[in-house]
Design a protein around this motif. Structure first.
Motif, mmCIF file in Angstrom:
data_model
loop_
_atom_site.group_PDB
_atom_site.id
_atom_site.type_symbol
_atom_site.label_atom_id
_atom_site.label_comp_id
_atom_site.label_asym_id
_atom_site.label_seq_id
_atom_site.Cartn_x
_atom_site.Cartn_y
_atom_site.Cartn_z
ATOM 1 N N ASP A 99 -6.664 3.698 -0.098
ATOM 2 C CA ASP A 99 -6.062 3.072 -1.282
ATOM 3 C C ASP A 99 -4.626 3.515 -1.525
ATOM 4 O OD1 ASP A 99 -6.581 5.647 -2.036
ATOM 5 O OD2 ASP A 99 -7.511 5.146 -3.961
ATOM 6 N N THR A 100 -3.983 4.066 -0.489
ATOM 7 C CA THR A 100 -2.571 4.416 -0.591
ATOM 8 C C THR A 100 -1.809 3.733 0.529
ATOM 9 O OG1 THR A 100 -1.020 6.275 -0.814
ATOM 10 C CG2 THR A 100 -2.737 6.485 0.857
ATOM 11 N N CYS A 101 -0.511 3.569 0.371
ATOM 12 C CA CYS A 101 0.312 2.917 1.395
ATOM 13 C C CYS A 101 0.607 3.916 2.519
ATOM 14 C CB CYS A 101 1.619 2.436 0.773
ATOM 15 S SG CYS A 101 2.826 1.816 1.971
ATOM 16 N N ALA A 104 6.301 8.701 15.325
ATOM 17 C CA ALA A 104 6.000 7.716 16.369
ATOM 18 C C ALA A 104 4.519 7.363 16.362
ATOM 19 C CB ALA A 104 6.411 8.265 17.734
ATOM 20 N N SER A 105 3.679 8.352 16.169
ATOM 21 C CA SER A 105 2.246 8.116 16.108
ATOM 22 C C SER A 105 1.900 7.201 14.936
ATOM 23 C CB SER A 105 1.513 9.455 15.984
ATOM 24 O OG SER A 105 0.136 9.276 15.768
ATOM 25 N N ALA A 106 2.574 7.392 13.812
ATOM 26 C CA ALA A 106 2.323 6.550 12.641
ATOM 27 C C ALA A 106 2.659 5.088 12.927
ATOM 28 C CB ALA A 106 3.131 7.059 11.456
ATOM 29 N N LEU A 107 3.780 4.841 13.601
ATOM 30 C CA LEU A 107 4.144 3.459 13.907
ATOM 31 C C LEU A 107 3.124 2.810 14.826
ATOM 32 C CD1 LEU A 107 8.033 3.510 14.390
ATOM 33 C CD2 LEU A 107 6.704 2.771 12.405
ATOM 34 N N GLU A 108 2.555 3.586 15.738
ATOM 35 C CA GLU A 108 1.545 3.034 16.651
ATOM 36 C C GLU A 108 0.248 2.702 15.916
ATOM 37 O OE1 GLU A 108 0.963 5.829 19.747
ATOM 38 O OE2 GLU A 108 3.002 5.697 20.534
ATOM 39 N N GLU A 135 -0.622 -2.741 11.773
ATOM 40 C CA GLU A 135 -0.951 -3.816 10.833
ATOM 41 C C GLU A 135 -0.184 -3.654 9.530
ATOM 42 O OE1 GLU A 135 -2.291 -7.188 9.184
ATOM 43 O OE2 GLU A 135 -2.468 -6.555 11.278
ATOM 44 N N ASP A 136 -0.034 -2.423 9.073
ATOM 45 C CA ASP A 136 0.738 -2.163 7.856
ATOM 46 C C ASP A 136 2.207 -2.494 8.067
ATOM 47 O OD1 ASP A 136 -1.205 -0.624 5.888
ATOM 48 O OD2 ASP A 136 -1.601 0.107 7.913
ATOM 49 N N GLY A 188 5.083 -6.061 1.070
ATOM 50 C CA GLY A 188 4.430 -4.837 1.520
ATOM 51 C C GLY A 188 2.930 -4.968 1.601
ATOM 52 N N CYS A 189 2.230 -3.846 1.634
ATOM 53 C CA CYS A 189 0.772 -3.853 1.799
ATOM 54 C C CYS A 189 0.043 -3.970 0.471
ATOM 55 C CB CYS A 189 0.318 -2.589 2.532
ATOM 56 S SG CYS A 189 0.622 -1.061 1.610
#
Length: 405
Positions: A296-298, A370-374, A378-379, A389-390
């Protein structure tokens, strides 16, 4: 911010490092009741035991202890250094050991110092409560080895091994540009054995149990137990002792984690694409940190918030850290706002930062981003799709100093 006193301590399986924690702080007498006396071992025995169980350092690098011992010269070792500068904002495991089981850590450090012929045990600590606990424990002992406790700053890069050595020598707590192993040039440029708090506690347990007893739980390749700090979107945050190789999902269920992404290894770690079937072992469990994000967080907003804090922790010594991390903070901010150029610039800058820094901080930060972007692809699409945004707020689930845990 959760204090150490608020930290829940639990065990999956049989406790070793956390044995006797239900009694509160283990003074010298309680420590001996719980763990027994520490045997005197030779350097060769420590090396053989560490090699037989595949013991690795329980900080971020996970370097094999036996190889570190083998790299030391036969004589002239300046000191054994206990790195208790646990500056990762999530981790609680090392300061917990220093506060509640200081004698277990001291047994490991003093026993190894005697075996190596090192005249000093130096303990770097940034937490005041932990430092007081260790100083009280030293008064209760008579080891015949000089033991000193030094207070270090809590900045993120101050916990790096070479930054700790610099602080112990009276210099700034920042990593120098040269990357020289402490086993070659450590404290005052003399050979030094340096590892983090949990490693020394593990050595004390290994010395008592021997390789067979130590290997009665955990993985065949790296047996024993491990300490994990779990936080974020969980009902029961705290420190957990588990066998090595425990399934990640078991720990998440045990702590009451909400469904959603999970960060392993702290803010120099990575976001795995999925958690099912994943076991907690080196390298992912090296720093012993699990952060559940929830749903429930971005995610991108959370990552941008941490990126800003990581950039603020720069030692200011090199371009990749000073300018590269600042650029990535700006890139992720524009990405969160839905600007496609932010995503493109982030990809470009993430390719320029790694391998060029004076220390591991820019590399670790880039790995996290970099891991977050991978994983949050979908976000990314939702933020760049023009729909605002999401749709989720940034709740601050990922803790940073000054925020709530």
């Amino acid at each position: 911010m959760t204090t150490l006193q608020d930290t829940r301590v639990r065990v999956i399986g049989e406790p070793r490092l956390l044995a006797g924690f239900d009694l509160g702080r283990l003074d010298r007498q309680r420590h001996h009741w719980t763990h027994g006396t520490q045997p005197d071992l030779t350097r060769e025995t420590y090396t053989r035991l560490a090699e037989s169980v595949g013991l690795r350092g329980r900080g971020g690098a996970a370097f094999p202890v036996a190889l570190k011992l083998a790299d030391l010269p036969a004589r002239g070792i300046a000191a054994v250094v206990v790195n208790g500068a646990e500056s990762e904002p999530v981790s609680r495991k090392d300061r917990l050991l220093l506060t509640v089981a200081p004698h277990l850590v001291l047994d490991g450090a003093v026993g190894l110092a005697r075996a190596l012929g090192a005249p000093h045990v130096l303990i770097a600590v940034h937490d005041a409560v932990a430092a007081t606990s260790v100083r009280e424990a030293i008064v209760e002992r008579d080891d015949g080895v000089a033991i000193e406790v030094s207070d270090t700053p809590g900045r993120f890069v101050a916990g790096e091994a070479r930054a700790v050595l610099s602080a112990l020598e009276g210099g700034p707590a920042v990593p120098p540009g040269r990357r020289v192993l402490p086993t070659r040039k450590g404290y005052h440029r003399r050979p030094t054995f340096l590892s983090n708090v949990e490693t020394f506690a593990q050595l004390a347990v290994l010395a008592r149990l021997g390789s067979k007893g130590f290997s009665s739980t955990g993985l065949i390749s790296e047996p024993g137990t491990q300490l994990l700090t779990i936080a974020g979107a969980v009902r029961q945050p705290g420190v957990i002792e588990t066998p090595t190789g425990v399934p990640l999902d078991t720990v998440l269920q045990f702590a009451g984690a909400e469904p959603g992404p999970v960060l392993l290894g702290g803010y120099h770690g990575r976001w795995p694409a999925r958690t099912d079937g994943l076991t907690l072992q080196r390298p992912d469990a090296s720093a012993g940190i699990i952060l559940a994000l929830g749903s429930d967080t971005c995610p991108l907003g959370e990552v941008h918030r941490v990126a800003g804090w990581l950039a603020s922790q720069s030692a200011g010594q090199c371009g990749p850290c000073v300018f590269g991390l600042a650029a990535l903070v700006d890139d992720f901010g524009r990405l969160v706002r839905g600007e496609p150029a932010g995503w493109h610039d982030a990809q470009r800058h993430l390719g320029l930062v790694p391998g060029r820094g004076a220390c591991a901080h820019p590399d670790g930060s880039a790995r996290f981003l970099a891991s977050a972007l991978e994983v949050f692809g979908e976000d990314v699409r939702l933020h760049l799709g023009g729909g605002g945004g999401c749709g989720r707020p940034v709740r601050g689930v990922l803790p940073v100093p000054g925020g709530e845990w």
